[in-house]
Design a protein around this motif. Structure first.
Motif, mmCIF file in Angstrom:
data_model
loop_
_atom_site.group_PDB
_atom_site.id
_atom_site.type_symbol
_atom_site.label_atom_id
_atom_site.label_comp_id
_atom_site.label_asym_id
_atom_site.label_seq_id
_atom_site.Cartn_x
_atom_site.Cartn_y
_atom_site.Cartn_z
ATOM 1 N N LYS A 1 103.047 44.152 5.803
ATOM 2 C CA LYS A 1 102.469 44.534 7.101
ATOM 3 C C LYS A 1 101.256 45.455 6.987
ATOM 4 O O LYS A 1 100.719 45.913 7.990
ATOM 5 N N ASP B 1 94.565 46.055 13.713
ATOM 6 C CA ASP B 1 93.812 45.531 12.564
ATOM 7 C C ASP B 1 92.913 44.395 13.040
ATOM 8 O O ASP B 1 91.750 44.284 12.643
ATOM 9 N N LYS C 1 89.165 51.447 11.093
ATOM 10 C CA LYS C 1 90.379 51.415 11.911
ATOM 11 C C LYS C 1 91.385 52.414 11.366
ATOM 12 O O LYS C 1 91.641 52.458 10.163
HETATM 13 MG MG MG Z 1 99.535 48.239 10.976
#
Ligand code: MG
Ligand code: ADP
Ligand code: ASP
Length: 412
Positions: A208, A153, A6
């Protein structure tokens, strides 16, 4: 190997960076791996789109908002696939509905229910690199949804779980998971590995670097997860099952969250059922309440204080004011200038001195604690927002996180 990768917004921020990402992917392909690549929107794009809608109205209809913001990932996935193909690598970009990734109907914070595997597997067997637009899905009735901020994610981990991938790599703009946000604490240390449980607490407390739901899924389906940088080849952080060594580390990280607001209801008649009356409608509105404190006063009335996401603050205030009137509470007060700082560590389970040290450290810096909450491996304090950086740096230093791991043994 089947690898799900990702790439976050900063990693695909412009055509040059997309080219860089494509070259990295090409290298893996040359080594013979099967690749499913999830991309976020180009940096800043999701915010830009949300702001466009907000310029029209403060409360845009959520179905249309999802339709709008999902275009960010449509653009980046298409551009990456075009780049790969222009380099001679067969690729295909798929949007959420083409995979398909089925979700619940809760627009802007939908949850993944099911991931279709057939299409991706077919394309992989044709030798294609499958590029999937992150963050988006589709409901049974055909509406486009998004998974909440940072949701790419989650797309990546859900795909890795469904396809039983050998590895899920999250490429971002830092080299891994650190003891604190490296942008705030320059001394922060990169962790070699961290347990799913600790990562989950860190994510839920505001780190985060990984979206919380993605860690939850990785933990349930035991997805081997690695966070690393798309800008260099440094070894990243492995998120994995807890081992003995990790349990010995007293505190592994400090986090902060500036995205919550506080609501206080004063003078609530203290009788059974009132909490349910207050929090029922808030939950029904899809608002997630985080910390809750109830203080009983001797006169048979109570004060109730809790936190909600800042984005839901106005809606929550409206609901609470209505109920407060109904139950004859004295007054309702809201505060958006708060932050939550937390310390996380598996070693806390067996070691009682951590809370004291945290409170003393904040006190020494003149920082007042408004609310406290704890879990087995986390302690969180709500403080004034303006002290966020100071608090995070002070706690990082107090627990020596910049140096070697802080082992329980050393404390005794
Ligand atoms: Mg992010
Ligand atoms: P992406 O766009 O790649 O998804 P994010 O901005 O969502 O990237 O997440 C990466 C950011 O998370 C980093 O730039 C860093 O500032 C922040 N962050 C917060 N806490 C941590 C932490 N403990 N370790 C690493 N990064 C952190
Ligand atoms: N583009 C979305 C966001 O900015 C999803 C993501 O980046 O993961 O929140």
């Amino acid at each position: 190997m089947l690898i799900v990768q990702k790439y976050g917004g900063t990693s695909v921020a412009n055509l040059e960076r997309i080219k860089n990402v494509a070259s990295r992917i090409a290298k893996y392909k040359d080594e013979g791996h099967d690749l499913v690549v999830v991309v976020s929107a180009m940096a800043g794009e999701t915010d830009r789109l949300i702001n466009l809608a907000r310029q029209i109205t403060e409360n845009p209809p959520l179905r249309e908002l999802d339709l709008l913001v999902s275009t960010g990932e449509q653009v980046s996935s298409a551009l990456l696939s075009i780049t790969l193909q222009s380099m001679g690598y067969p690729a295909i970009a798929l949007l959420g509905f083409q995979v398909p990734i089925y979700t619940t109907e809760l627009f802007t914070k939908a949850k993944i229910k099911e991931v279709g595997k057939k299409k991706i597997k077919e394309e992989l067997s044709r030798g294609k690199i499958v590029v999937v637009a992150g963050f988006q899905g589709i409901t049974e009735s055909g509406d486009i949804t998004t998974l909440g901020r940072g949701g790419s994610d989650t797309t990546a981990v859900a795909l890795a779980a469904a396809l039983k991938a050998d590895l899920c790599e999250i490429y971002t703009d830092v080299e891994g998971v650190y003891t604190a946000d490296p942008r705030i604490v320059p001394q922060a240390r990169k962790l070699k590995k961290i347990s799913y449980e600790e990562m989950l607490e860190m994510a839920s407390a505001g780190a985060k670097v990984l979206e919380m739901r993605s860690v939850e899924l990785a933990m349930i389906y035991k997805v081997p997860l690695v966070v690393r940088s798309s800008f260099n080849n440094a070894e990243g952080t492995l998120i994995t099952e807890e081992d003995e060594e990790m349990e010995k580390v007293l505190v592994s990280g400090v986090t902060y969250n500036r995205n919550e607001a506080r609501i206080s209801v004063y003078g609530v008649p203290d009788r059974p059922g009132l909490a349910a009356k207050l929090f029922g409608p808030i939950g029904e509105a899809g608002i997630i309440v985080d910390m809750i404190i109830q203080t009983a006063r001797p006169e048979g009335i109570a004060d109730m204080t809790f936190t909600v996401p800042k984005t839901d603050f106005r809606k929550a205030m409206e609901i609470v004011k209505n109920i407060a009137r109904e139950i004859k509470a004295e007054k309702v007060e809201g505060d958006e200038n708060i932050a939550k700082v937390s310390i996380i560590g598996a070693g806390m389970k067996t070691h009682p001195g951590v809370a004291k040290k945290m409170f003393e450290t904040l006190a020494r810096h003149g920082i007042n604690i408004m609310m406290i909450s704890t879990s087995e491996i986390k302690i969180s304090c709500v403080i004034e927002e303006k002290y966020t950086e100071l608090a995070v740096r002070a706690l990082h230093e107090a627990f020596n996180l910049g140096e070697a791991p802080f082992f329980v043994e050393e404390e005794r």
